[in-house]
Design a protein around this motif. Structure first.
Motif, PDB file in Angstrom:
ATOM      1  N   ARG A   3      37.777  35.719  39.133  1.00 19.80           N
ATOM      2  CA  ARG A   3      38.012  36.198  37.787  1.00 19.80           C
ATOM      3  C   ARG A   3      36.736  36.449  37.007  1.00 19.80           C
ATOM      4  O   ARG A   3      36.596  37.474  36.369  1.00 19.80           O
ATOM      5  N   THR A  40      40.040  38.122  44.473  1.00 16.78           N
ATOM      6  CA  THR A  40      41.480  38.010  44.704  1.00 16.78           C
ATOM      7  C   THR A  40      42.160  39.356  44.437  1.00 16.78           C
ATOM      8  O   THR A  40      41.615  40.222  43.757  1.00 16.78           O
ATOM      9  N   GLU A  41      43.376  39.487  44.967  1.00 18.95           N
ATOM     10  CA  GLU A  41      44.169  40.692  44.719  1.00 18.95           C
ATOM     11  C   GLU A  41      44.433  40.850  43.220  1.00 18.95           C
ATOM     12  O   GLU A  41      44.422  41.950  42.684  1.00 18.95           O
ATOM     13  N   ARG A  42      44.644  39.738  42.571  1.00 21.82           N
ATOM     14  CA  ARG A  42      44.887  39.761  41.125  1.00 21.82           C
ATOM     15  C   ARG A  42      43.692  40.357  40.376  1.00 21.82           C
ATOM     16  O   ARG A  42      43.855  41.132  39.431  1.00 21.82           O
ATOM     17  N   THR A  43      42.492  39.995  40.819  1.00 23.02           N
ATOM     18  CA  THR A  43      41.282  40.560  40.207  1.00 23.02           C
ATOM     19  C   THR A  43      41.214  42.055  40.439  1.00 23.02           C
ATOM     20  O   THR A  43      40.844  42.818  39.543  1.00 23.02           O
ATOM     21  N   ARG A  46      43.246  43.832  37.969  1.00 22.46           N
ATOM     22  CA  ARG A  46      42.689  43.826  36.620  1.00 22.46           C
ATOM     23  C   ARG A  46      41.813  45.056  36.395  1.00 22.46           C
ATOM     24  O   ARG A  46      41.629  45.507  35.270  1.00 22.46           O
TER      25      ARG A  46
END
Length: 198
Positions: A3, A40-43, A46
């Motif tokens: 993040r 991460t995939e989440r990053t 974003r």
């Protein structure tokens, strides 16, 4: 991980380009891009809506650069001269990006969906230029013709630049393509408009 890592966007871009080149665009997943970047995939999500956006995420910035550069030129500059000056100014933004641009072009050329997306991006740039020219008081159809011609010059120059070894700046290819366009529209014989050496 991820993040708050610095330059996450740049790392994702580099990882994506490596994977697209190694495996192909279709065979590369977002998860693989994120893992290669150490994020991460989440990053990833974003920064980008999907993996195509890694290749096209800068389109809005490019449109703004075209519009702002053209708007900043004196009103006395003729439409095609203003477009040419704008193209050269935009070219400066690519000075350190030859390797990336070359890899990006190869990925796009290998995928029909991406080629279509690239054409949509170019059409958006035409609209941006035409709008900026109209705001300068250029009437139709002159504004649309100058914008279409300008983006055609940019496209041809960009393709020649990415196909070259990268020893010359994109701006040189833009000047050459503008000269070719002027020769063609002036009715010069085809021998006078042969491709200049790279």
């Amino acid at each position: 991980m991820g993040r708050w890592q610095p330059n996450a966007r740049g790392r994702l871009e580099q990882a994506a380009m490596e994977l697209f080149t190694e495996r192909g665009f279709e065979q590369t997943t977002v998860d693989e891009i994120a893992k290669r970047a150490g994020l991460t995939e989440r990053t990833f999500f974003r920064h980008y809506a999907d993996k195509r956006e890694v290749l096209f995420g800068g389109s809005g910035v490019l449109q703004d650069l075209f519009a702002d550069t053209l708007a900043g030129l004196p009103a006395s500059v003729a439409p095609m001269d203003a477009v040419g000056t704008t193209l050269e100014a935009v070219a400066a933004e690519f000075r350190e990006r030859h390797t990336y641009a070359r890899e990006r072009q190869a990925v796009i050329a290998a995928n029909a969906e991406l080629r279509e997306r690239e054409l949509i991006k170019l059409a958006s740039l035409v609209t941006t230029l035409a709008d900026a020219l109209r705001r300068r008081g250029v009437k139709e159809p002159a504004a649309s013709l100058a914008a279409e011609a300008g983006i055609a010059v940019f496209k041809v120059a960009f393709e020649r630049w990415t196909a070259s070894p990268g020893r010359r700046d994109l701006s040189v290819f833009i000047r050459e393509a503008l000269a070719e366009l002027r020769a063609v529209t002036a009715g010069a014989p085809s021998d006078d408009t042969q491709a200049l050496p790279t």
